[in-house]
Design a protein around this motif. Sequence first.
Motif, PDB file in Angstrom:
ATOM      1  N   GLY A  76      21.625  79.043  -7.006  1.00  0.00           N
ATOM      2  CA  GLY A  76      22.335  78.155  -6.086  1.00  0.00           C
ATOM      3  C   GLY A  76      23.596  78.849  -5.624  1.00  0.00           C
TER       4      GLY A  76
ATOM      5  N   ASN B 178      23.135  81.133  -0.849  1.00  0.00           N
ATOM      6  CA  ASN B 178      23.715  81.480   0.452  1.00  0.00           C
ATOM      7  C   ASN B 178      23.353  82.891   0.884  1.00  0.00           C
ATOM      8  OD1 ASN B 178      24.903  78.985   0.637  1.00  0.00           O
ATOM      9  ND2 ASN B 178      27.004  79.692   0.387  1.00  0.00           N
TER      10      ASN B 178
ATOM     11  N   CYS C 256      26.855  78.823   5.753  1.00  0.00           N
ATOM     12  CA  CYS C 256      26.238  78.162   4.602  1.00  0.00           C
ATOM     13  C   CYS C 256      27.309  77.662   3.634  1.00  0.00           C
ATOM     14  CB  CYS C 256      25.329  79.118   3.842  1.00  0.00           C
ATOM     15  SG  CYS C 256      23.951  79.786   4.784  1.00  0.00           S
TER      16      CYS C 256
ATOM     17  N   ALA D 163      27.262  75.965  -0.290  1.00  0.00           N
ATOM     18  CA  ALA D 163      26.403  75.618  -1.420  1.00  0.00           C
ATOM     19  C   ALA D 163      27.260  75.418  -2.664  1.00  0.00           C
ATOM     20  CB  ALA D 163      25.352  76.702  -1.652  1.00  0.00           C
TER      21      ALA D 163
ATOM     22  N   THR E  48      32.717  75.421  -4.390  1.00  0.00           N
ATOM     23  CA  THR E  48      31.807  75.473  -3.245  1.00  0.00           C
ATOM     24  C   THR E  48      31.837  76.884  -2.687  1.00  0.00           C
ATOM     25  OG1 THR E  48      32.287  73.168  -2.687  1.00  0.00           O
ATOM     26  CG2 THR E  48      31.266  74.527  -0.975  1.00  0.00           C
TER      27      THR E  48
ATOM     28  N   SER F   8      32.311  70.104  -3.914  1.00  0.00           N
ATOM     29  CA  SER F   8      31.113  70.629  -4.565  1.00  0.00           C
ATOM     30  C   SER F   8      30.378  69.546  -5.340  1.00  0.00           C
ATOM     31  CB  SER F   8      31.511  71.773  -5.509  1.00  0.00           C
ATOM     32  OG  SER F   8      30.425  72.184  -6.307  1.00  0.00           O
TER      33      SER F   8
ATOM     34  N   LYS G 125      26.838  67.414  -4.409  1.00  0.00           N
ATOM     35  CA  LYS G 125      25.714  67.374  -5.363  1.00  0.00           C
ATOM     36  C   LYS G 125      25.325  65.926  -5.663  1.00  0.00           C
ATOM     37  CE  LYS G 125      24.205  70.492  -7.985  1.00  0.00           C
ATOM     38  NZ  LYS G 125      23.130  71.470  -7.816  1.00  0.00           N
TER      39      LYS G 125
ATOM     40  N   TYR H  80      22.494  67.095  -2.511  1.00  0.00           N
ATOM     41  CA  TYR H  80      22.312  68.355  -1.782  1.00  0.00           C
ATOM     42  C   TYR H  80      22.844  69.566  -2.557  1.00  0.00           C
ATOM     43  CZ  TYR H  80      21.583  64.946   1.897  1.00  0.00           C
ATOM     44  OH  TYR H  80      21.118  63.881   2.613  1.00  0.00           O
ATOM     45  N   ASP H  81      22.092  70.662  -2.452  1.00  0.00           N
ATOM     46  CA  ASP H  81      22.508  71.940  -3.033  1.00  0.00           C
ATOM     47  C   ASP H  81      23.110  72.880  -1.985  1.00  0.00           C
ATOM     48  OD1 ASP H  81      21.450  71.866  -5.890  1.00  0.00           O
ATOM     49  OD2 ASP H  81      19.672  71.308  -4.754  1.00  0.00           O
ATOM     50  N   GLN H  82      22.778  72.639  -0.727  1.00  0.00           N
ATOM     51  CA  GLN H  82      23.219  73.584   0.308  1.00  0.00           C
ATOM     52  C   GLN H  82      23.219  72.915   1.679  1.00  0.00           C
ATOM     53  OE1 GLN H  82      20.545  76.855   1.403  1.00  0.00           O
ATOM     54  NE2 GLN H  82      22.234  78.307   1.170  1.00  0.00           N
TER      55      GLN H  82
END
Length: 618
Positions: free
Chosen positions: A4, A9, A31, A33, A48, A70, A74, A78-80
């Motif tokens: 992750g 990214n 990006c 993530a 993040t 961050s 989550k 969402y992760d990204q």
Amino acid sequence: MYLGGRGLNSYRLFKMVKPGIDPLSPENVLCLANGALAGTALSMTSRTEISSLSPLSGILGDGSAGGEFSAILKHAGYDQIVITGRASKPKYIWIEDDTVEIRDASDLWGLKVSEMVDTLRDIHGDDIAVAGIGPAGEHLVRFATTMIDKYHSGARGTGAVWGSKNLKAIAVRGTKGVEIADPETFFKLAKEDEEWFKKNEFVKKIYSVIGTHYGLLAWYPGWKYFEKYLGPEELPEGIRPVDLAKYEVGRTQCFSCPVSCKDVYKLPRWNEYGVSSEYESIYALGANNAITDTEAILKMEQMADEYGMDVITLGDTLAMAKFLYEKGIITDTDTGGIPLKWGDAETQIKLIEMIAYREGFGNKLAEGYRNFAKIIGPEALKYSYDVKGLSRGWYHVDFLNGIFTLAHATSTRGADHLRGRSWAYWENDRNMDPELPLKLLEGGLPDYRKDPVGALIVSERACTLADSIGRCKGSINSWPQAVPLVWKYPLFKGLAKLLTAATGYEFTEEKLVEIADRIYLIEMAFNVKQGIKKKHYAVPFPPEIINTPKVQAEIKRHWEMVDEYLKRRGCDVETAVPKRETLRNLGIEWVADEIENKEFPEWDGPPLWPLDKYPRGR
């Protein structure tokens, strides 16, 4: 495959960013993530990772920022986030669990960072987190940062990428929490990790009291554009921890952090407050510009946060400009009649504002460090102490057995101290625990005094993994902060236990080493596509000494170390390109198809626009 955060990214950028594009064009990709363990009970998983093709360096540009974003992202599920293209008008993104909307940001455009965050909280509530940009990002300042929750900065110029896409902010609310596969084991391990920090004497007496101001006494800040590096006894009044403490009115911390390394300070002259006057801001905006007015330095740091600019590149660019002015390489004609004098805080405050809005001489400075020198001309470029567009000053190769210079050369985002350097020689670990260096060596970290190349590669793995799980590497960089439970299960066995308990997948130390190498090699391959050649692994020296026998001998040794590094990394020693066999062993042979036997235009920084083409003024 990538955990992750930074790993995810870097994978995404390699797949999506074409060679040779302008980082400020719609073709670039942005990006964000949060990392595999973000938002969990594991402390200090607040980071993040913001990644893009950097408009500052023209290679991989990523930054890690703390705060609440961050974890809340989550908790929204969402992760990204991957952002492509360009909006025709200013927009912001609103995320609330499964709801994602692109909204009008006309009323947000032009606001400083704190104003933007407060406005979005007025609209959506105080329980949201915000990532976004200030005026510097809107004006495409090449070292504009992504700012998170007002005070947390992710550097390498990603703020300008937001601006180029007409994207002002992302606001998020998350209410789902994080599902853990084996909660009992995970919470037990996480609690053990947190308790170590709560009981540690160095953390309690130094880290939580003065934060990174400790570095002023231990890390030798540069003075007058790296004319020298100041030992603790050389620090002038005004930039000592005791001077900064006079303005402190409290302390704060990121999500799930037991350390509280960040200060809250008051500026009586301006009747304002700021947060987190890091070591980097004191050295770059203060010492390296020979400014010792404590309150003025704090004001400059606060301005950098409000405008959304990286303090290191900002300070080093200003210091370079003063140096070039002193040498007569730039004159009043270049500066618009503004004298550039060492120690002049008032003028520097004015210049910071001019940079944010690209006004007058600030328009040139806004191009950032090497790009600024390139605009001035070849003589100025000789004094750009950068590797691949980023600067951390210049050092002799024999310093710490070559760790500093090699780390700056091999960093996949340009010269940097957070890709592995500090961990290779346990910079702060012996102060946190006198027995810790021995545990690290016994656990598999090569001794930098005998094997600096091996020590750096292992340390690069540690930093890669930290950035990919969302863990803070420590404002006072240390192994226990970057790698949870390393003090008990060195080197990565404790992290493997945590990831196994969190995800339900079986992780081992060996698997984590493979993941870290997969990420690092895909980043090297990304830079190959941006034109990085072996020659760009050179390290800078002032032109006055570069041809001396001592420095020439050091350069020879540096290239021997680079060769050894490339060999151990599984790259072609002549070209610095990752070998197909290495990539196949890491499960990413498809990367070789993109770079093998292909010629890419040689890197010379990002393409620079004519100065009159940028957004300028208020």
